[in-house]
Design a protein around this motif. Structure first.
Motif, PDB file in Angstrom:
ATOM      1  N   ILE A 157      -1.010   3.456  -1.655  1.00 38.89           N
ATOM      2  CA  ILE A 157      -1.160   2.664  -2.880  1.00 38.89           C
ATOM      3  C   ILE A 157      -2.601   2.182  -2.991  1.00 38.89           C
ATOM      4  O   ILE A 157      -3.068   1.394  -2.163  1.00 38.89           O
ATOM      5  CB  ILE A 157      -0.194   1.463  -2.872  1.00 38.89           C
ATOM      6  N   VAL A 158      -3.312   2.682  -3.991  1.00 37.85           N
ATOM      7  CA  VAL A 158      -4.687   2.253  -4.225  1.00 37.85           C
ATOM      8  C   VAL A 158      -4.660   1.008  -5.101  1.00 37.85           C
ATOM      9  O   VAL A 158      -4.003   0.986  -6.144  1.00 37.85           O
ATOM     10  CB  VAL A 158      -5.512   3.365  -4.895  1.00 37.85           C
ATOM     11  N   TYR A 159      -5.374  -0.034  -4.688  1.00 40.84           N
ATOM     12  CA  TYR A 159      -5.345  -1.285  -5.440  1.00 40.84           C
ATOM     13  C   TYR A 159      -6.750  -1.881  -5.504  1.00 40.84           C
ATOM     14  O   TYR A 159      -7.673  -1.410  -4.834  1.00 40.84           O
ATOM     15  CB  TYR A 159      -4.389  -2.284  -4.784  1.00 40.84           C
ATOM     16  N   LYS A 169      -8.156  -3.972 -14.365  1.00 44.27           N
ATOM     17  CA  LYS A 169      -7.561  -4.519 -15.580  1.00 44.27           C
ATOM     18  C   LYS A 169      -6.047  -4.312 -15.538  1.00 44.27           C
ATOM     19  O   LYS A 169      -5.549  -3.380 -14.928  1.00 44.27           O
ATOM     20  CB  LYS A 169      -8.145  -3.827 -16.819  1.00 44.27           C
ATOM     21  N   TYR A 170      -5.332  -5.200 -16.208  1.00 41.42           N
ATOM     22  CA  TYR A 170      -3.885  -5.054 -16.307  1.00 41.42           C
ATOM     23  C   TYR A 170      -3.572  -4.462 -17.674  1.00 41.42           C
ATOM     24  O   TYR A 170      -4.176  -4.855 -18.660  1.00 41.42           O
ATOM     25  CB  TYR A 170      -3.205  -6.427 -16.152  1.00 41.42           C
ATOM     26  N   PRO A 171      -2.612  -3.517 -17.804  1.00 41.06           N
ATOM     27  CA  PRO A 171      -1.654  -3.050 -16.797  1.00 41.06           C
ATOM     28  C   PRO A 171      -2.088  -1.814 -16.017  1.00 41.06           C
ATOM     29  O   PRO A 171      -1.317  -1.291 -15.217  1.00 41.06           O
ATOM     30  CB  PRO A 171      -0.432  -2.722 -17.648  1.00 41.06           C
ATOM     31  N   GLU A 172      -3.319  -1.331 -16.226  1.00 42.28           N
ATOM     32  CA  GLU A 172      -3.743  -0.109 -15.545  1.00 42.28           C
ATOM     33  C   GLU A 172      -3.789  -0.257 -14.029  1.00 42.28           C
ATOM     34  O   GLU A 172      -3.800   0.722 -13.298  1.00 42.28           O
ATOM     35  CB  GLU A 172      -5.124   0.330 -16.054  1.00 42.28           C
ATOM     36  N   ALA A 173      -3.807  -1.493 -13.549  1.00 49.15           N
ATOM     37  CA  ALA A 173      -3.997  -1.739 -12.124  1.00 49.15           C
ATOM     38  C   ALA A 173      -2.807  -1.307 -11.270  1.00 49.15           C
ATOM     39  O   ALA A 173      -2.949  -1.159 -10.064  1.00 49.15           O
ATOM     40  CB  ALA A 173      -4.296  -3.207 -11.885  1.00 49.15           C
ATOM     41  N   LEU A 179      -1.752   0.312   1.877  1.00 51.63           N
ATOM     42  CA  LEU A 179      -2.536  -0.118   0.720  1.00 51.63           C
ATOM     43  C   LEU A 179      -4.013   0.159   0.978  1.00 51.63           C
ATOM     44  O   LEU A 179      -4.567  -0.298   1.981  1.00 51.63           O
ATOM     45  CB  LEU A 179      -2.338  -1.613   0.453  1.00 51.63           C
ATOM     46  N   VAL A 180      -4.633   0.914   0.085  1.00 53.22           N
ATOM     47  CA  VAL A 180      -6.046   1.275   0.232  1.00 53.22           C
ATOM     48  C   VAL A 180      -6.846   0.627  -0.890  1.00 53.22           C
ATOM     49  O   VAL A 180      -6.560   0.860  -2.071  1.00 53.22           O
ATOM     50  CB  VAL A 180      -6.241   2.807   0.186  1.00 53.22           C
ATOM     51  N   TYR A 181      -7.834  -0.167  -0.532  1.00 52.19           N
ATOM     52  CA  TYR A 181      -8.657  -0.821  -1.543  1.00 52.19           C
ATOM     53  C   TYR A 181      -9.503   0.224  -2.273  1.00 52.19           C
ATOM     54  O   TYR A 181      -9.972   1.193  -1.670  1.00 52.19           O
ATOM     55  CB  TYR A 181      -9.556  -1.873  -0.904  1.00 52.19           C
TER      56      TYR A 181
END
Length: 219
Positions: free
Chosen positions: A68-70, A74-78, A106-108
């Motif tokens: 999961i890249v995080y 911007k929301y909701p594209e995040a 989770l990968v930044y």
């Protein structure tokens, strides 16, 4: 599917322009080799299509599978993380099909970009799995979000599906590129959660002001 058709169009365009390398970003879910939901099966189809076309027209193909890249987008594209923060912050509840002890990597975003750049610099092709090696359980993730949203009680509805991340999957990429994650969830998650809380708080404030103006106008 529409996604596969779009990929085919891009591959045709790349071939016509004599592009030398295609980079396809996929999910480490595909690594398991089992039947997945339609979204992941679409990724698998995209991988095979890229490999087939690149072999035919003699283009290099680099496929990067990740978790999961995080980030602070911007929301909701995040995506997934922002959605979880939104549900807990606004409703005090969240639902998932997975069990509380299911784990995910989770990968930044900037770490992800750094790893892909390293693969390109050293001229790698083929399939590579990118993981931090520090998976987090959904139980840990949701309770971390709840703590920072200051929700006294949160209704977390877990499902029965199991997903266990394998930290060793990303070791080969690390050895070849020297890549290590700069940001780990334990360090950066509070800042990311605060970022989305600020966004949702501002949205709530804007919506309330809008309703007040509408009420005054109706009077």
């Amino acid at each position: 599917s529409g996604a596969v058709e779009t990929i085919m169009e891009l591959l045709r365009a790349a071939a016509s322009l004599s592009v030398k390398k295609i980079v396809y970003l996929s999910s480490n879910e595909v690594t398991e080799g089992i039947l997945l939901n339609p979204a992941f099966e679409s990724l698998r189809a995209g991988e095979r299509l890229c490999q087939s076309v690149c072999e035919t027209v003699q283009m290099d193909c680099l496929i990067v599978r990740t978790g999961i890249v995080y980030g602070m987008g911007k929301y909701p594209e995040a995506g997934f993380l922002a959605q979880a923060v939104k549900h807990i912050y606004e409703n005090g509840q969240v639902h998932t099909d997975f069990s509380s002890f299911s784990s995910f990597d989770l990968v930044y975003g900037s770490d992800f970009a750094d790893a892909v750049e390293r693969l390109l610099v050293i001229g790698e092709s083929g399939v590579h799995t990118l993981t931090t090696g520090y998976p987090i359980t959904l139980n840990e993730l949701y309770h971390t979000i709840a703590e920072h949203t200051k929700q006294n009680t949160v209704n977390i509805q877990y499902g029965s599906k199991e997903h266990i991340e394998h930290p060793e999957d990303g070791k080969l990429l690390k050895r070849r590129t020297g890549w290590l994650p700069f940001y780990l969830p334990a360090d950066i998650l509070p800042d990311v959660i605060s970022h989305y809380i600020q966004i949702f708080s501002e949205q709530d404030h804007t919506e309330k002001k809008k309703k007040q103006k509408e009420h005054i106008f109706l009077k």
